[in-house]
Enzyme design. Structure first.
Site, mmCIF file in Angstrom:
data_model
loop_
_atom_site.group_PDB
_atom_site.id
_atom_site.type_symbol
_atom_site.label_atom_id
_atom_site.label_comp_id
_atom_site.label_asym_id
_atom_site.label_seq_id
_atom_site.Cartn_x
_atom_site.Cartn_y
_atom_site.Cartn_z
ATOM 1 N N GLU A 185 0.828 -1.209 0.000
ATOM 2 C CA GLU A 185 0.000 0.000 0.000
ATOM 3 C C GLU A 185 0.860 1.256 0.000
ATOM 4 O OE1 GLU A 185 -3.585 1.891 2.799
ATOM 5 O OE2 GLU A 185 -2.248 0.340 3.587
ATOM 6 N N LYS A 222 -9.751 2.341 -2.983
ATOM 7 C CA LYS A 222 -10.255 1.809 -1.717
ATOM 8 C C LYS A 222 -11.591 2.453 -1.390
ATOM 9 C CE LYS A 222 -8.818 1.147 3.120
ATOM 10 N NZ LYS A 222 -7.769 1.413 4.122
ATOM 11 N N CYS A 241 -5.562 -2.833 2.678
ATOM 12 C CA CYS A 241 -5.429 -2.787 4.139
ATOM 13 C C CYS A 241 -6.679 -3.245 4.867
ATOM 14 C CB CYS A 241 -5.012 -1.374 4.564
ATOM 15 S SG CYS A 241 -4.557 -1.241 6.313
#
Length: 516
Positions: free
Chosen positions: A275, A332, A387
């Site tokens: 990430e 995301k 994540c």
């Protein structure tokens, strides 16, 4: 005087009950990673259920539930203090308050469940506890964007029982766990009359563990499978965006990408960086992507990067092909409250409190939702997870079934004690639920290749820089849970909770006589 002494004795008993509940909750927490003491955790669960059974009325039950929840979450979520230490001079003072408030707030879910169960008729109290506790644990994954970290069902992650997640999901495991504990406590309270319940509780545990062993898929043959490479730069969070260190971490990742294939394996078909692996925006990354592509050769590279569109920042994954061309992006969509965006931003801005993980002044925008990206004919389609998204089973319900799960993460925020290991354990649960392999590239670790049965086939340890080459496991069969999700369980628990919440019918003596 006697009344005063009685009230004092009652307060002392309540405080003692609360202290025992906190201790039992902490014991339950030891079942989670990194301690992974499953049976110590289960013993703590038995103690909590036994304390509930002894509690007096709804208020006593509420205190027991809140105390158990506080002890559990305070231990399991101790890593939440770590992000505040990255810039300790500015945010360090908030760390203990954040942990205490988070633990106390999440404990309210358990307090509500115990209070509701405490209102049930005595002979149904333990059954009601199973229903209401399971319900609030499920609700915890959805309410206010959800926080499904360390659900009770993940207690079984170190054991073969985790295989049941493929059939009923992690929340279904929670129901079976609580049901077994309630039956055992009911049986132990009266061995002479309660032995059938004790036997049923033991049978439930046997089904969980022995049954899980029986349904564990065999190891897969990986010969001829495409090879993937995971890159772990090990960039500590306090150095990650430091201009003096940024070039060091970039060159390290390029070097790992260009390294020759590991002995006995083909050249990787896909390389994965973690990430926010690149410090610049995607719009300004043309030269960096070209260098990365040259290092990767014919392989595609999936990496974390930020991008801006119409003034909104996104935490994204980009897939770079030959020449550094961007073939796909994923934004995301399940953002971290108080990390990647600030609820009530205007209010917190007045006291100069901003999101910890965000780099955009206004926080990140949320992407449209789960979607797959095409990695080519050899690798198939991947479902990206950035994540926090790997914590939520519902975030894996894409329009089409992928061939693999692809998680990029920066666990440097979670410290080195518990957070990264809990995050890894939850990724394993997602792989089992979907019956899909999961590639996990983490900035500081633990990077891992996980098969569809939740087995970690290979990994890079926490706090080490390096890269990992391994064949990509094929997907397993479509699981029942991947088809149903949590909806059937939610409907069942909702109906049971509604039934148990109905007012008790009071039948008069005259009415009873008339009936007879």
């Amino acid at each position: 005087m006697p009344d005063t002494q009685g009230r004092s004795r009652s307060r002392l008993q309540t405080l003692a009950q609360l202290a025992l509940a906190v201790a039992a909750g902490a014991a339950l927490g030891l079942g989670q990673a990194p301690w992974a003491l499953t049976w110590v955790g289960f013993a703590g669960l038995l103690a909590i259920v036994a304390l509930f059974a002894r509690s007096r009325g709804p208020r006593g039950a509420l205190a027991t539930g809140w105390g158990a929840g506080f002890g559990y979450f305070a231990l399991v979520l101790n890593w939440v203090t770590e992000p505040f230490q990255v810039d300790a001079a500015t945010t360090g003072w908030m760390a203990p308050f954040a942990l205490a408030l988070l633990a106390a707030g999440l404990a309210l879910f358990w307090a509500l469940a115990f209070w509701c169960a405490g209102r049930a008729v005595p002979r149904r109290r333990l059954f009601a506890l199973v229903v209401f506790w399971s319900t609030v644990e499920l609700a915890r994954a959805y309410v206010l964007t959800g926080f499904a970290w360390a659900t009770l069902g993940s207690l079984w992650a170190p054991t073969p029982a985790l295989q049941w997640a493929a059939w009923i999901g992690t929340h279904g495991l929670t129901v079976l766990t609580l049901g077994s504990a309630a039956l055992l406590v009911a049986g132990l309270r009266d061995l002479r009359l309660g032995w059938p319940r004790l036997a049923a509780g033991l049978a439930g545990l046997a089904v969980l563990v022995a049954g899980g062993t029986a349904i564990t898929p065999p190891m897969q043959d990986l010969s001829g499978r495409p090879v993937v490479r995971l890159v772990q730069p090990n960039a500590p969070q306090h150095q990650k965006w430091d201009r003096a260190f940024v070039p060091i971490f970039f060159e390290r990742q390029v070097e790992y990408t260009a390294a020759p294939a590991s002995e006995g394996l083909d050249r990787p078909a896909l390389t994965v960086w973690p990430e926010t692996a690149l410090p610049m925006l995607l719009e300004n990354a043309e030269d960096a992507l070209a260098r990365i592509s040259d290092a990767a050769g014919p392989a595609k590279v999936a990496l974390g990067i930020q991008r801006v569109e119409e003034g909104t920042w996104f935490n994204s994954l980009a897939l770079a092909g030959p020449g550094g061309a961007v073939e796909a992006t994923y934004d995301k969509h399940h953002l971290v409250p108080f990390g990647e965006y600030m609820p009530f931003a205007a209010l917190f801005a007045r006291i100069e409190v901003g999101g910890l993980a965000q780099r955009a002044a206004g926080g990140y925008g949320a992407g449209p939702g789960p979607r797959t990206i095409d990695l080519g004919p050899d690798l198939g389609r991947a479902l990206p997870l950035i994540c926090y998204e790997a914590v939520f089973p519902q975030d894996l319900r894409a329009p089409q079934r992928p061939d693999l799960l692809l998680q990029i993460t920066n666990d440097a925020w979670f410290g080195t004690v518990s957070g990264p290991y809990q995050h890894l354990a939850q990724a394993r649960m997602r792989a089992v639920e979907q019956g899909l392999p999961l590639l996990r590239a983490a900035n500081t670790g633990v990077s891992a290749v996980i098969d569809g049965a939740g087995r970690v086939l290979d990994s890079l340890p926490l706090g080490e820089a390096g890269y990992l080459d391994t064949p990509l496991p094929p997907p397993l069969r479509v699981t029942l849970y991947s088809r149903t999700g949590d909806l059937p369980l939610a409907i069942l628990l909702g109906l049971l909770a509604f039934t148990l919440s109905l007012p008790r019918r009071r039948v008069s003596v005259d009415a009873e006589s008339a009936t007879t």
